[in-house]
Scaffold this active site. Structure first.
Site, short mmCIF file in Angstrom:
data_model
loop_
_atom_site.label_atom_id
_atom_site.label_comp_id
_atom_site.label_asym_id
_atom_site.label_seq_id
_atom_site.Cartn_x
_atom_site.Cartn_y
_atom_site.Cartn_z
N HIS A 299 -21.34 67.31 92.59
CA HIS A 299 -22.32 68.09 92.17
C HIS A 299 -22.13 69.26 91.44
CE1 HIS A 299 -24.42 65.42 95.06
NE2 HIS A 299 -23.57 66.03 95.98
N LYS B 264 -34.65 78.31 95.68
CA LYS B 264 -35.19 77.06 95.10
C LYS B 264 -36.47 76.83 95.77
CE LYS B 264 -30.31 75.33 94.24
NZ LYS B 264 -30.03 76.62 94.40
N ARG C 220 -29.35 83.93 86.17
CA ARG C 220 -28.15 84.53 86.08
C ARG C 220 -27.58 84.12 84.74
NH1 ARG C 220 -25.02 80.22 87.23
NH2 ARG C 220 -25.76 78.78 89.08
N GLU D 162 -34.60 67.71 98.84
CA GLU D 162 -35.54 67.28 97.64
C GLU D 162 -35.36 65.69 97.58
OE1 GLU D 162 -33.42 68.12 93.71
OE2 GLU D 162 -34.99 69.32 94.16
#
Length: 676
Positions: A248, A132, A305, A213
């Protein structure tokens, strides 16, 4: 030794060097990939731990090779073992599915080193986009908006505590799927959250590197499906909305994303194509964005993926994304160009998880006793059959139900009907919760955000309970009694039993324990009317079984027709009335399991013993003996189905004895801690 099968696969697809494919995964995605391999005229190889030997994916493959009985690190994360099996089985390629090693650049590199085709992008692209932090740096360079963030180890990020943009979201840098993600509101919460996140990340992805983030409070989760071949061709397959999430993790997804304006969707497509083309992406991948209330969008990550939610894109485009992956990996040119791809209607997917929404989605492992999906009229992607055990070692996903309609409203209606006709017993699932969620006005109006479930969970649960109270108690007890009688006569009550028992016979009352109360239900069976007469809650009830098949009943009750589903095992009764699940027990038949459980429960009522609420592994003990604790304090954390579950103190007390250790596997009701 592997299992070998000799069936001839359907179809033909002769690709140079691509003839036999090892699927380095399990469950529904392994079934999905193996099916596509066989339909493409190729051979498939499954790998499995000992606990999976009776799973459908093992028996669907042409060959099945054992991984042993170790932990995930020793089986599905054991790169060299998987490579060795691929070579021994003469496989030419490896499909990683999702999770496990799917976004591991080192594994893709190891495949290349051993002359195996990795069905996905190159190791270099995985390193760039599968991580990420690296992906954000690349995205910023080409001018696509990204959220402010940092990457690093626990120590490095702790040192930046006063510089970070709160509230923030912690994510594993090496993987996705909601694993290891934590929301942090202030610097005071950071250190512990980082430790918890890195532990989960190491366990599931083999890397402890993290990324943090800025967290958007009212965000939508929008993603774009990409396909790229090795000849420079790149297309997008439109967008998906995956905003409804718990812990999440997505639970309902749809395509296309109707919440966005056409202008914003166009910009998101352009950004996705620009990014994928810039990095030379090949195979299937998904670029994910967060969108705020003003439709400002930010690159979040790229999943290099196949996705859990790919079926909704397949249904609106008519493309089989797994087959496209195989074609691309075999060197073929993309089968479609951008102008060839059209949106046909609307598709929606719901994930059925083995979990209890009433207990904050606590995983609920166990063995599937009965499974029925008659009349669902939706696509079902699943990895379990009746008799399989949903293990606490893996993700709790049991099945995906996917609907397709001419528009969003029709897709919702079809999905609700499909879920209502999907029945499971033996494990607790979120099925009733999904129905309640899909029927809510907020979902119908698309007035949701990624935090919607977290913020509205109590009211959603209350609506679910209110809906379950619609059938009268007398009706519920009557159906339970009829199901119990039919089970007693081995499902012959609806047919030949009338000829066996005569005009009628008075029998012992059925005693049913339901919602912590005991009910005595007298009954008699009347041959001439093929009728069961019962007395429940002071009311006389007449029931006729009109039809019975695959645990599904069609009943005439006091002149009104009802469709229901029932499953019994010893004293345990599971019924589905008006598409909500009810649990009860018979008290008038002996059963050792019931007697043992009742004694155990009674003996521990009101005690200071903290018992395990689920099967799993102790990954953290937050207290020591003699420590004082307050109500709600974390005592320990149990990992189950790749989720961490906090066990809290039920009162103000002191720790007397700790009966488990970190790393220990515990079963349901295992004694964990004694308070004083």
């Amino acid at each position: 030794m592997p299992f070998l099968r000799n069936e001839n696969p359907d179809g033909e697809m002769n690709k140079p060097g691509l003839h036999k494919i090892l699927v380095a995964n399990r469950g529904e995605i392994a079934v999905r990939v193996i099916s596509a391999i066989r339909q493409s005229g190729l051979q498939s190889v499954a790998i499995y731990p000992g606990s999976d030997k009776d799973m459908p994916y093992v028996h669907l493959a042409d060959e099945a090779w054992p991984l042993g009985n170790g932990a995930i690190q020793d089986t599905f994360l054991n790169q060299q073992l998987i490579i060795d099996i691929a070579r021994k089985s003469n496989a030419s390629a490896i499909h990683p599915g999702y999770g496990f090693l799917a976004e591991n650049g080192d594994f893709a590199r190891l495949c290349r080193k051993n002359d195996l085709v990795f069905i996905g992008p190159s190791p270099e692209v995985i390193d760039l986009m599968g991580n990420k932090a690296n992906a954000r740096e690349m995205t910023k360079k080409i001018g696509i908006p990204v959220l402010e963030g940092r990457k690093g180890t626990v120590q490095e990020l702790t040192g930046m505590a006063n510089e970070l943009p709160y509230p923030l979201l912690i994510k594993p840098a090496a993987g996705g799927g909601g694993k290891g993600m934590k929301i942090v509101g202030s610097s005071a919460e950071l250190a512990e959250a980082l430790l918890d996140a890195t532990r989960e990340s190491l366990n599931y992805f083999g890397s402890g590197e993290l990324y943090v983030e800025r967290y958007i409070q009212k965000a939508r989760h929008i993603e774009v499906q990409m396909l790229g071949d090795h000849h420079g061709n790149m297309v997008h397959l439109f967008d998906r909305e995956c905003t409804l999430q718990r812990r999440h993790q997505k639970i309902i997804e749809e395509a296309p994303a109707t919440s966005l304006s056409l202008n914003t969707r166009k910009k998101i497509f352009e950004s996705a194509l620009k990014l994928a083309s810039e990095i030379g992406y090949t195979n299937a991948g998904t670029i994910e964005f967060l969108v705020d209330e003003n439709e400002a969008f930010y690159f979040m990550e790229m999943n290099t993926r196949i996705q859990v939610e790919n079926p909704v894109t397949e249904l609106i485009t008519g493309l089989d994304i797994v087959k496209e992956q195989l074609q691309i990996a075999g060197g073929a040119i993309l089968s479609v160009r951008q102008n060839d791809i059209r949106i046909n209607g609307h598709a929606m997917e719901a994930r059925v998880y083995a979990e209890d929404p009433r207990k904050e989605f606590m995983p609920a492992s166990g063995t599937i006793r009965n499974k029925t999906s008659v009349g669902t009229h939706v696509r079902i992607d699943e990895g379990y059959v009746q008799g399989n055990t949903v293990s606490p070692l893996y993700d709790p996903l049991v099945a995906k139900l996917i609907s397709h309609g001419t528009d969003r409203n029709e897709a919702i209606r079809k999905l609700i009907l499909g879920i209502k006709n999907y029945h499971l017993s033996g494990i607790t699932t979120n099925r009733d919760f999904l129905v309640t969620l899909l029927q809510s006005e907020d979902f119908e109006d698309n007035s949701i955000s990624t935090k919607y479930i977290d913020q509205h969970l109590p009211s959603i649960i209350q609506r679910m309970e209110n809906a379950k109270n619609r059938p009268s108690l007398a009706l519920t007890l009557s159906i339970m009694a009829v199901a119990a009688l039919n089970h007693r006569y081995k499902n012959r009550l609806a047919s030949s039993i009338w000829n066996e028992i005569g005009q009628w016979r008075q029998m012992s009352d059925i005693q049913i324990q339901f919602n912590d109360k005991t009910y005595r239900i007298p009954f008699r069976i009347i041959k001439s009317a093929k009728m069961i007469k019962l007395q429940a809650e002071g009311k006389m009830i007449s029931v006729e079984i009109l039809d019975y098949k695959d645990s599904c009943y069609k009943l005439q009750i006091n002149g009104q027709q009802y469709d229901c589903w029932a499953d019994l095992d010893g004293p345990e009764i599971v019924i589905d009335i008006e598409h909500f699940t009810f649990f009860a027990k018979r008290l008038d038949i002996p059963d050792d399991r019931y007697l043992e459980n009742s004694v155990k429960t009674h003996a521990k009522a009101g005690s200071n013993e903290i018992n395990a609420p689920l099967n799993g592994k102790v990954v953290k003990i937050a207290v020591q003996e003699a420590d004082p604790v307050s109500f709600g304090d974390t005592l320990l954390i149990i990992e189950s189905m790749k989720m961490e579950n906090r066990i809290a103190s039920p009162k103000d007390a002191e720790i007397d004895k700790i009966k488990v250790s970190v790393g220990e596997l515990v079963e349901l009701n295992k004694l964990l801690i004694i308070l004083k």
